[in-house]
Design an enzyme around this catalytic site. Structure first.
Site, PDB file in Angstrom:
ATOM      1  CG  MET A  83      42.801  25.745  38.735  1.00  0.00           C
ATOM      2  SD  MET A  83      42.307  27.305  37.995  1.00  0.00           S
ATOM      3  CE  MET A  83      42.933  28.448  39.235  1.00  0.00           C
TER       4      MET A  83
ATOM      5  CG  MET B 139      35.910  25.252  38.809  1.00  0.00           C
ATOM      6  SD  MET B 139      36.663  26.748  39.483  1.00  0.00           S
ATOM      7  CE  MET B 139      36.978  27.715  37.990  1.00  0.00           C
TER       8      MET B 139
ATOM      9  CG  ASP C 244      36.733  30.788  40.560  1.00  0.00           C
ATOM     10  OD1 ASP C 244      36.678  31.856  39.922  1.00  0.00           O
ATOM     11  OD2 ASP C 244      37.806  30.193  40.825  1.00  0.00           O
ATOM     12  N   GLY C 245      34.012  32.057  38.494  1.00  0.00           N
ATOM     13  CA  GLY C 245      34.001  32.183  37.038  1.00  0.00           C
ATOM     14  C   GLY C 245      32.783  32.952  36.550  1.00  0.00           C
ATOM     15  N   GLY C 246      33.033  34.121  35.957  1.00  0.00           N
ATOM     16  CA  GLY C 246      31.941  34.903  35.363  1.00  0.00           C
ATOM     17  C   GLY C 246      30.991  35.522  36.369  1.00  0.00           C
TER      18      GLY C 246
ATOM     19  CG  HIS D 163      40.055  33.206  44.251  1.00  0.00           C
ATOM     20  ND1 HIS D 163      39.579  32.076  44.875  1.00  0.00           N
ATOM     21  CD2 HIS D 163      40.275  32.846  42.960  1.00  0.00           C
ATOM     22  CE1 HIS D 163      39.500  31.084  44.007  1.00  0.00           C
ATOM     23  NE2 HIS D 163      39.932  31.516  42.829  1.00  0.00           N
TER      24      HIS D 163
ATOM     25  CG  ASP E 285      42.532  32.014  40.224  1.00  0.00           C
ATOM     26  OD1 ASP E 285      41.865  31.052  40.644  1.00  0.00           O
ATOM     27  OD2 ASP E 285      42.049  33.133  39.975  1.00  0.00           O
TER      28      ASP E 285
ATOM     29  N   GLY F 151      36.772  38.127  39.498  1.00  0.00           N
ATOM     30  CA  GLY F 151      38.025  38.694  38.998  1.00  0.00           C
ATOM     31  C   GLY F 151      37.755  39.945  38.194  1.00  0.00           C
ATOM     32  CB  SER F 152      36.656  40.466  34.667  1.00  0.00           C
ATOM     33  OG  SER F 152      36.940  39.149  34.419  1.00  0.00           O
TER      34      SER F 152
ATOM     35  N   GLY G  26      41.146  28.084  34.055  1.00  0.00           N
ATOM     36  CA  GLY G  26      42.290  28.423  33.206  1.00  0.00           C
ATOM     37  C   GLY G  26      42.422  29.910  32.927  1.00  0.00           C
ATOM     38  CG  PHE G  27      42.297  31.392  30.138  1.00  0.00           C
ATOM     39  CD1 PHE G  27      43.534  31.983  29.903  1.00  0.00           C
ATOM     40  CD2 PHE G  27      42.087  30.083  29.723  1.00  0.00           C
ATOM     41  CE1 PHE G  27      44.540  31.273  29.260  1.00  0.00           C
ATOM     42  CE2 PHE G  27      43.088  29.363  29.080  1.00  0.00           C
ATOM     43  CZ  PHE G  27      44.323  29.960  28.844  1.00  0.00           C
ATOM     44  N   GLY G  28      40.585  34.087  33.313  1.00  0.00           N
ATOM     45  CA  GLY G  28      39.574  35.022  33.790  1.00  0.00           C
ATOM     46  C   GLY G  28      38.775  35.538  32.598  1.00  0.00           C
ATOM     47  N   GLY G  29      37.711  36.258  32.891  1.00  0.00           N
ATOM     48  CA  GLY G  29      36.970  36.948  31.849  1.00  0.00           C
ATOM     49  C   GLY G  29      36.066  36.073  30.995  1.00  0.00           C
TER      50      GLY G  29
ATOM     51  CG  MET H  36      46.071  28.759  36.777  1.00  0.00           C
ATOM     52  SD  MET H  36      45.310  29.537  35.350  1.00  0.00           S
ATOM     53  CE  MET H  36      43.896  30.335  36.140  1.00  0.00           C
TER      54      MET H  36
ATOM     55  CG  HIS I 226      41.069  27.869  42.502  1.00  0.00           C
ATOM     56  ND1 HIS I 226      40.353  28.458  41.466  1.00  0.00           N
ATOM     57  CD2 HIS I 226      40.933  26.535  42.325  1.00  0.00           C
ATOM     58  CE1 HIS I 226      39.831  27.506  40.702  1.00  0.00           C
ATOM     59  NE2 HIS I 226      40.177  26.338  41.198  1.00  0.00           N
TER      60      HIS I 226
ATOM     61  CB  SER J 269      40.145  36.198  41.068  1.00  0.00           C
ATOM     62  OG  SER J 269      41.213  35.776  40.241  1.00  0.00           O
TER      63      SER J 269
END
Ligand code: DX5
Ligand code: ZN
Length: 218
Positions: free
Chosen positions: A66, A135, A174-176, A31, A33, A196-197, A140-143, A35, A64, A8
């Site tokens: 959002m 999800m 997706d996420g973490g 990916h 994102d 992402g991160s 809404g946010f990475g990290g 938003m 993706h 991402s």
């Protein structure tokens, strides 16, 4: 199972995006994102920026969305050249029509659900889509931290996908996602992983992509 890694670019350095995109060219999908500051409390790329990113990417782009009105707007991201377009079930009034509209624009169609949305609420749509995105953070946010409590839903989805007679949709999380969490999601049944991160904070993103791939394959 075929494993797909999707970096991402949300938390990449946006001042030198082309370079950042090139750094992850060994991945399967880029990916993207999108938003709108309505569906989620954050805003990212405009449609014009998305077009540029899609043009700049050597690998297919997984958009993706959002956004608050995918029934009206999702098709624009298909027409911009995305390889797949994923929209949120929670934002759609007419998911079947949006799926059909995207398909007729030649993209793979993904449907995303937020952590509080049950698998049952979309179970009937599983046979209509090319990818389900579960999800593993609030969008809404990475990290953010991986929500392991979503794994029951991933298991449910994998079981249902195995029962489908049609070609199986991909199951994305997706996420973490990181070296610490990817195997947990893979074990639960995910095959397509957004990170992402984990990728952009790594010294060597190419190495991280191959390590993530390996960790998901075990
Ligand atoms: C969050 C986005 C994610 C995000 C993932 O709303 O959909 O794609 O970029 O970032 P990490 O991997 O850092 O959780
Ligand atoms: Zn995403």
């Amino acid at each position: 199972m075929t494993i797909r890694i999707c970096p991402s670019i949300l938390n990449a350095d946006h001042s030198r995006l082309k370079e950042e995109i090139d750094r992850v060219a060994t991945a399967d999908l880029l990916h993207l994102d999108v938003m709108d500051n309505i569906f989620v409390p954050n805003q990212t790329f405009s449609l014009e920026e998305c077009q540029r990113i899609i043009k700049d990417s050597m690998i297919p782009v997984d958009s993706h969305l959002m956004i608050a009105n995918p029934d009206r707007d999702a098709v624009r991201y298909a027409q911009a050249g995305s390889s797949s377009v994923t929209f949120h079930f929670e934002a759609s009034q007419t998911p079947l029509a949006t799926i059909a509209n995207l398909k007729s624009n030649g993209v793979r169609v993904g449907l995303a659900i937020k952590p509080k949305t049950s698998f049952e609420s979309i179970a009937d749509l599983l046979g209509e889509i090319d990818m389900l995105l579960i999800m593993t953070v609030e969008p809404g946010f990475g990290g953010q931290s991986f929500m392991a409590d979503q794994m029951g839903k991933v298991e449910q989805a994998r079981k249902a996908i195995l029962k489908l007679s049609k070609s199986a949709p991909w199951l994305q999380v997706d996420g973490g996602i990181s070296l610490e969490t990817i195997a947990i999601a893979a074990q639960a049944g995910a095959d397509t992983f957004v990170a992402g991160s984990a990728i952009y904070k790594a010294q060597n993103p190419v190495e991280m992509i191959s390590q993530l791939r390996l960790a998901a394959s075990i």
